[in-house]
Design a protein around this motif. Sequence first.
Motif, PDB file in Angstrom:
ATOM      1  N   PRO A  53       0.927  -1.088   0.072  1.00 25.31           N
ATOM      2  CA  PRO A  53      -0.012   0.303   0.405  1.00 25.31           C
ATOM      3  C   PRO A  53       1.038   0.984  -0.190  1.00 25.31           C
ATOM      4  CG  PRO A  53      -0.360  -1.310   2.202  1.00 25.31           C
ATOM      5  CD  PRO A  53       0.668  -1.665   1.112  1.00 25.31           C
ATOM      6  N   GLU A  54       2.370   1.438   0.263  1.00 22.29           N
ATOM      7  CA  GLU A  54       3.225   1.898   0.093  1.00 22.29           C
ATOM      8  C   GLU A  54       4.073   2.297  -1.302  1.00 22.29           C
ATOM      9  OE1 GLU A  54       4.661   2.401   3.610  1.00 22.29           O
ATOM     10  OE2 GLU A  54       3.806   2.951   5.102  1.00 22.29           O
ATOM     11  N   ALA A  55       3.264   1.062  -2.043  1.00 20.70           N
ATOM     12  CA  ALA A  55       3.992   1.405  -3.211  1.00 20.70           C
ATOM     13  C   ALA A  55       4.251   2.787  -3.380  1.00 20.70           C
ATOM     14  CB  ALA A  55       3.446   0.158  -4.438  1.00 20.70           C
ATOM     15  N   VAL A  56       5.482   3.008  -4.640  1.00 20.95           N
ATOM     16  CA  VAL A  56       6.028   3.871  -5.780  1.00 20.95           C
ATOM     17  C   VAL A  56       4.822   3.950  -7.117  1.00 20.95           C
ATOM     18  CG1 VAL A  56       7.409   5.838  -5.983  1.00 20.95           C
ATOM     19  CG2 VAL A  56       6.883   5.568  -4.537  1.00 20.95           C
ATOM     20  N   CYS A  57       4.803   4.515  -8.089  1.00 19.74           N
ATOM     21  CA  CYS A  57       4.252   3.161  -9.503  1.00 19.74           C
ATOM     22  C   CYS A  57       4.179   4.596  -9.782  1.00 19.74           C
ATOM     23  CB  CYS A  57       2.802   2.814  -9.427  1.00 19.74           C
ATOM     24  SG  CYS A  57       2.380   1.227  -8.600  1.00 19.74           S
ATOM     25  N   VAL A  58       3.992   3.999 -10.737  1.00 21.51           N
ATOM     26  CA  VAL A  58       4.257   5.402 -12.720  1.00 21.51           C
ATOM     27  C   VAL A  58       3.603   5.231 -14.310  1.00 21.51           C
ATOM     28  CG1 VAL A  58       5.606   6.210 -14.867  1.00 21.51           C
ATOM     29  CG2 VAL A  58       6.634   5.786 -12.271  1.00 21.51           C
ATOM     30  N   ASP A  59       2.516   5.718 -14.087  1.00 25.34           N
ATOM     31  CA  ASP A  59       1.883   5.295 -15.574  1.00 25.34           C
ATOM     32  C   ASP A  59       2.123   6.795 -16.532  1.00 25.34           C
ATOM     33  OD1 ASP A  59      -0.590   5.062 -17.637  1.00 25.34           O
ATOM     34  OD2 ASP A  59      -1.785   5.294 -15.750  1.00 25.34           O
ATOM     35  N   ALA A  60       2.884   5.806 -17.044  1.00 18.74           N
ATOM     36  CA  ALA A  60       3.274   6.872 -18.164  1.00 18.74           C
ATOM     37  C   ALA A  60       2.258   6.355 -19.933  1.00 18.74           C
ATOM     38  CB  ALA A  60       4.412   5.984 -18.797  1.00 18.74           C
ATOM     39  N   GLY A  61       2.376   7.690 -20.268  1.00 18.98           N
ATOM     40  CA  GLY A  61       1.395   7.689 -21.671  1.00 18.98           C
ATOM     41  C   GLY A  61      -0.190   7.255 -20.507  1.00 18.98           C
TER      42      GLY A  61
END
Length: 122
Positions: free
Chosen positions: A65-73
């Motif tokens: 629940p403390e993850a760091v995520c990227v949504d590219a596009g």
Amino acid sequence: MASMATPTGGAVRGEIQGETRLARLLGSAVRISGDPDDEYFGSIRDLADVTDATHRCMSRIVRDPEAVCVDAGANIGVFTLALARLCPRGRVYSFEPSPTASRFLGQNVGLNGFGNVEIVQT
């Protein structure tokens, strides 16, 4: 309305005209705003379950629940919304080059009350 960071550090604010639909994503209700003439948004029907195989895969991978995520596009943010729900105490960085899509992305983050998303219009 969420503020969107730009590459130069400025902020873009404002709402644009569109439609908002209520849908289901990963078992929860979400509101998704977009341009009704856009092919992707146009495919989302009111009360539809927009969870697809990619979302199900994300829910098996993003377990912290403390993850760091990227949504590219990121487009209008359907994946961003899923990631924001999966890591409520983490951070989601959403990159979208289209000014129109970025604004809908910001609206969608705001409509769903996610404070863990940073939008970067690239």
